[in-house]
Every structure is written in C-alpha cells, then in structure tokens.
Design an enzyme around this catalytic site. Sequence first.
Site: not given
Ligand code: SAH
Length: 225
Positions: A75
């Site tokens: 993000s």
């Molecule tokens: N907090 C992260 C943001 C990653 S983007 C950071 O600081 O880098 C969002 C993430 O959510 C992705 O890695 C995606 O695979 C995950 N995601 C999407 N749906 C999900 C679910 N149902 N359960 C767990 N993770 C999920």
Amino acid sequence: MRLFGHVDRDPGGLGMTGQRVRDRLVERLRAEGIRDPRVLDVMRQVPRHLFVDEGLESRAYEDTALPIGLGQTISQPYVVARMTEALLEHGTPRRVLEIGTGSGYQAAVLAPLVAEVYSVERIHRLLREARMRLRRIGAANVRARHDDGRLGWPEEAPFDAIIVTAAGERIEPALVSQLAAEGVLVAPVGPPSAQRLVRLRRTPAGELREDLGGVSFVPLLGGLA
Ligand code: SAH
C-alpha cells in the site's frame, strides 16, 4: 523511539533508501494531514525498501503503491499511515488483527506500536516472504498465518483492533464478531472505482461507522492460493 534490534540504516543519509529520503516522506505525510507523532516516527524508521521487490528499492520512499508480485501491491505510505492513525485514535490497541499480510509492511508499522499483531494472508508465497522480512527487521511480535482472512482468526479473538488491507463489498460480519467491546475496525469497502475507507467502532451505544475518504485497494478474494 528506537525500533527493533536491527534497522537497515544508511548512516550518511545519502542514497535512495537513506534517512534523508525517509525524512522527506514523513514531511510529506505530515503535509498531507498525518498528525499522530507515534505514526510519523514509525514511518520514519521502518525500512520500506526491504518490503518492495528487488529493483524497486529506489522508489520505496515515494508515496505510491508498488507491485509485490502475484498481482498484489504494497500500500501507499499515506494510506498505511492514515489507517494506522485511525486505529490508534481512540486509545492504543493491545492486540491487532490484519487481513492481507501482503509484503508485511503494514504489520511492520503496527508492530512497534502495539503488543501483538496477528496477520492473515491467502497467498502462501507472499506470506512466506513477508515472514522473512519481518524476521529480518526483528519484528518479533507479529504472527502470520495462511488462511482466508474473511474468517478472521477466531482462535485468537477478541482483537482490540482489526485492519483490512484489501477491499470487500461489505465489512465481514465474522470480523466484527471478533472485535473486543469498544474495538475498532478499519477497512476499504466497495467496488474498485468507488472504494471508501470505513472505520467501525463498537461502543456501549452500538456500532458507529465513519467514512474516512476514498481509497484504492486490491480486492478481498475468497479461497487460498
Ligand atoms: N498490508 C499489505 C497490503 C497488501 S495488498 C502490505 O502492507 O503490503 C492486500 C493483500 O491482501 C494481498 O496480499 C492479498 O493477497 C491479500 N488478500 C486478499 N484477499 C484476502 C483474503 N480473503 N484473506 C487474506 N488475504 C487476502
């Protein structure tokens, strides 16, 4: 505040990942309205360049989301700071659940601010890499698990705060049920073109919902990968 045992520092402050570049990012976050000194301090210290893909380190302190592989993103720093601030505003949570570990950066930002961070990721490869990064920077109070985060982490509930970092059509009822009394949840909600950042607070008078503005996150998906 001095974070973690090991922080990859550039003592001269030169270069694309050094202290001066981070200081500049923090000045920008401040100008964009981030006020909480604890959050600004952590953003200054957590080495975001260790959480981006090889070859993108030089862009790690720009205020933009960056790809982390498998169609996912780390993000934007402003959004990480804003969500963290929104979680801490009404008292410091002790136990925090994150949905969407991704690169591990948001978990690394939370780790110095709270007692325990629990993070759930559905893509196993991202989870593995995030665990390695978190170990490398010495964030020992983060536990991460491979699961569908829409179900939360019932064995460890209740949580004082829950942060969802992928956008769903709604706030998952299972997550709300894992919030402690007076707990707070921050999540992006809505379709890709019209996501809103929503804060939900449990209070003695019932659930309070606030709109914290427009955002753009990858979708919250079902199942494991
Ligand atoms: N907090 C992260 C943001 C990653 S983007 C950071 O600081 O880098 C969002 C993430 O959510 C992705 O890695 C995606 O695979 C995950 N995601 C999407 N749906 C999900 C679910 N149902 N359960 C767990 N993770 C999920």
